[in-house]
Scaffold this motif. Sequence first.
Motif, PDB file in Angstrom:
ATOM      1  N   ARG A 265       0.840  -1.206   0.000  1.00  0.00           N
ATOM      2  CA  ARG A 265       0.000   0.000   0.000  1.00  0.00           C
ATOM      3  C   ARG A 265       0.870   1.250   0.000  1.00  0.00           C
ATOM      4  O   ARG A 265       0.604   2.216  -0.731  1.00  0.00           O
ATOM      5  N   ASP A 266       1.926   1.235   0.806  1.00  0.00           N
ATOM      6  CA  ASP A 266       2.856   2.372   0.814  1.00  0.00           C
ATOM      7  C   ASP A 266       3.482   2.575  -0.555  1.00  0.00           C
ATOM      8  O   ASP A 266       3.584   3.704  -1.056  1.00  0.00           O
ATOM      9  N   THR A 269       1.295   4.223  -3.215  1.00  0.00           N
ATOM     10  CA  THR A 269       0.881   5.616  -3.015  1.00  0.00           C
ATOM     11  C   THR A 269       2.044   6.591  -2.913  1.00  0.00           C
ATOM     12  O   THR A 269       1.823   7.813  -2.952  1.00  0.00           O
ATOM     13  N   THR A 270       3.270   6.078  -2.787  1.00  0.00           N
ATOM     14  CA  THR A 270       4.433   6.946  -2.620  1.00  0.00           C
ATOM     15  C   THR A 270       5.517   6.566  -3.619  1.00  0.00           C
ATOM     16  O   THR A 270       5.945   5.407  -3.656  1.00  0.00           O
ATOM     17  N   ASP A 427       5.040  -1.404  11.140  1.00  0.00           N
ATOM     18  CA  ASP A 427       5.544  -0.038  10.949  1.00  0.00           C
ATOM     19  C   ASP A 427       7.067  -0.027  10.839  1.00  0.00           C
ATOM     20  O   ASP A 427       7.645   0.786  10.096  1.00  0.00           O
ATOM     21  N   ARG A 430       7.863  -1.014   7.424  1.00  0.00           N
ATOM     22  CA  ARG A 430       7.572   0.103   6.513  1.00  0.00           C
ATOM     23  C   ARG A 430       8.732   1.097   6.486  1.00  0.00           C
ATOM     24  O   ARG A 430       9.121   1.583   5.417  1.00  0.00           O
ATOM     25  N   THR A 434      11.129   1.993   3.244  1.00  0.00           N
ATOM     26  CA  THR A 434      11.362   3.371   2.789  1.00  0.00           C
ATOM     27  C   THR A 434      12.843   3.645   2.609  1.00  0.00           C
ATOM     28  O   THR A 434      13.275   4.258   1.628  1.00  0.00           O
TER      29      THR A 434
END
Length: 492
Positions: A265-266, A269-270, A427, A430, A434
Amino acid sequence: MTDYGHQIQRLRELGPRYSGNDAHRTLIEDVASELSALGYTVERDTHSFERWDVADGGSTLTIGQKDITVSSPWPYSGETGPQGATAPLTLVTGLPKDWTAAAGKIAVIDVHNLDVPSKLLFDTWSEELPFETVANPVIGSEFAGTDLTKAREAGVVGVIAVWSGLADDAARGQYLPFTRDYQGIPALWVPESERDIVLSAAERGDTATLTLDATKTPDASMDTLWAVSAGSGPNADEAVLVVTHSDGGNAVEENGHLGLLALARDAATTPHNRTIVFVCTAGHLRIPAVTQHGQATTAWLNAHPELWSPDTEGLTAVAGLAIEHLGAKHFGINPASGHYEPDGTLEPEILYATTSELAELTRATWSGVTVGSSTPLKPGALVHLGEGEPLHDQRIPAVALVTGPLYLLAELEGDLVDIDALTRQIDSFRRLQTHLAGPAESPSFGTVSLPTKEEKALAADQVLRFVQAQHQGRVAVVINLRASPPCGSSNR
């Protein structure tokens, strides 16, 4: 209830998702639908195999006129049909086991839930390991000399494996061992509370009836899913692999798809520099159906070198994340109730980092069982547990979570997952994604060093010596039992 809470409840409602069964296939479709809804093109690798299943009530054991509790059937062992197999019992000991003495009989073996010093399985990037020992029935089931094909070749009728050092409630429903090919001989696990009765009966040569009414489905199938989120930076030809598996017996094994979907999902969208490949493998609980070596992820790597291998003209994987067993609560025997239940603590994390650089990054970014701190482990010379192992074998720097509670492979219901811990762990992944998919240069992820043959041989020898020492201790107990009068069930 959080969204993660709803998804954990979904796993509980589905029940055990053994490789290729209806529940497993349903979960795979759930994950595919979620990825499609995020805009991904979902690719599939279909694995066809012969599935082996036992219905509820299909595994029983009777010695004389007495019904003996069965903890679980031995997966992919064999079958007897509803009539069962009747033969005298005999005790088989030793490492390796001499099955010839049990020809024409039902063999009884004593299997100890080994409490293994952590240093035999793990290495460390710091001065000490975060826990001294590891006790998991997976280890005992693998190192107890339990190659049933040799028993079959020796003419053994069936095998009864008796747990020792594992509470009855923890032994119930254990899907072990799960790495073997079809063995061709029926076998059952019985709990420690039946140990004295079964071993004494084997010493006397009592007659028993072992029933394992299993069915085979020759045209079973399961899909490994994968999807690509293209990078938009100068390093788009480099890949970060995010892997988990879909099969599991409870809400901890396996819930890693929740993390994979959150990271997907991250990525949807990014914008991110590197390409990210999300892989939800099938076959972790039926490894022989997908590969002869390694884990389920090994099969995917072998099938798609263009998505990771530097030897192709496609993508080159420079880092990876392996997500398994999120938010695992610790269970123990409540001294007041006698039940196997959460004790208010969480399982110690088994969190690998395969390079010193990633260990440092993980220490700086990870919030898991202990908020704001972590102790990443270095893979031992002998084994890297879980689906992160294939990444390690291919020298892809990676971080992998593979926490191992006693109930990991058990059909345990109830509230197993701490949603707050699961959320913190996801998290953390995530944040790692990143960083790995961002502008950081790939040399900063470090270089994976694989153990030498000499290091592997030394590690294997140390484990063998430990197992033999533990086994000698169990033999002494059995000999003492032989000298004692027959006794009833010991509900310890």
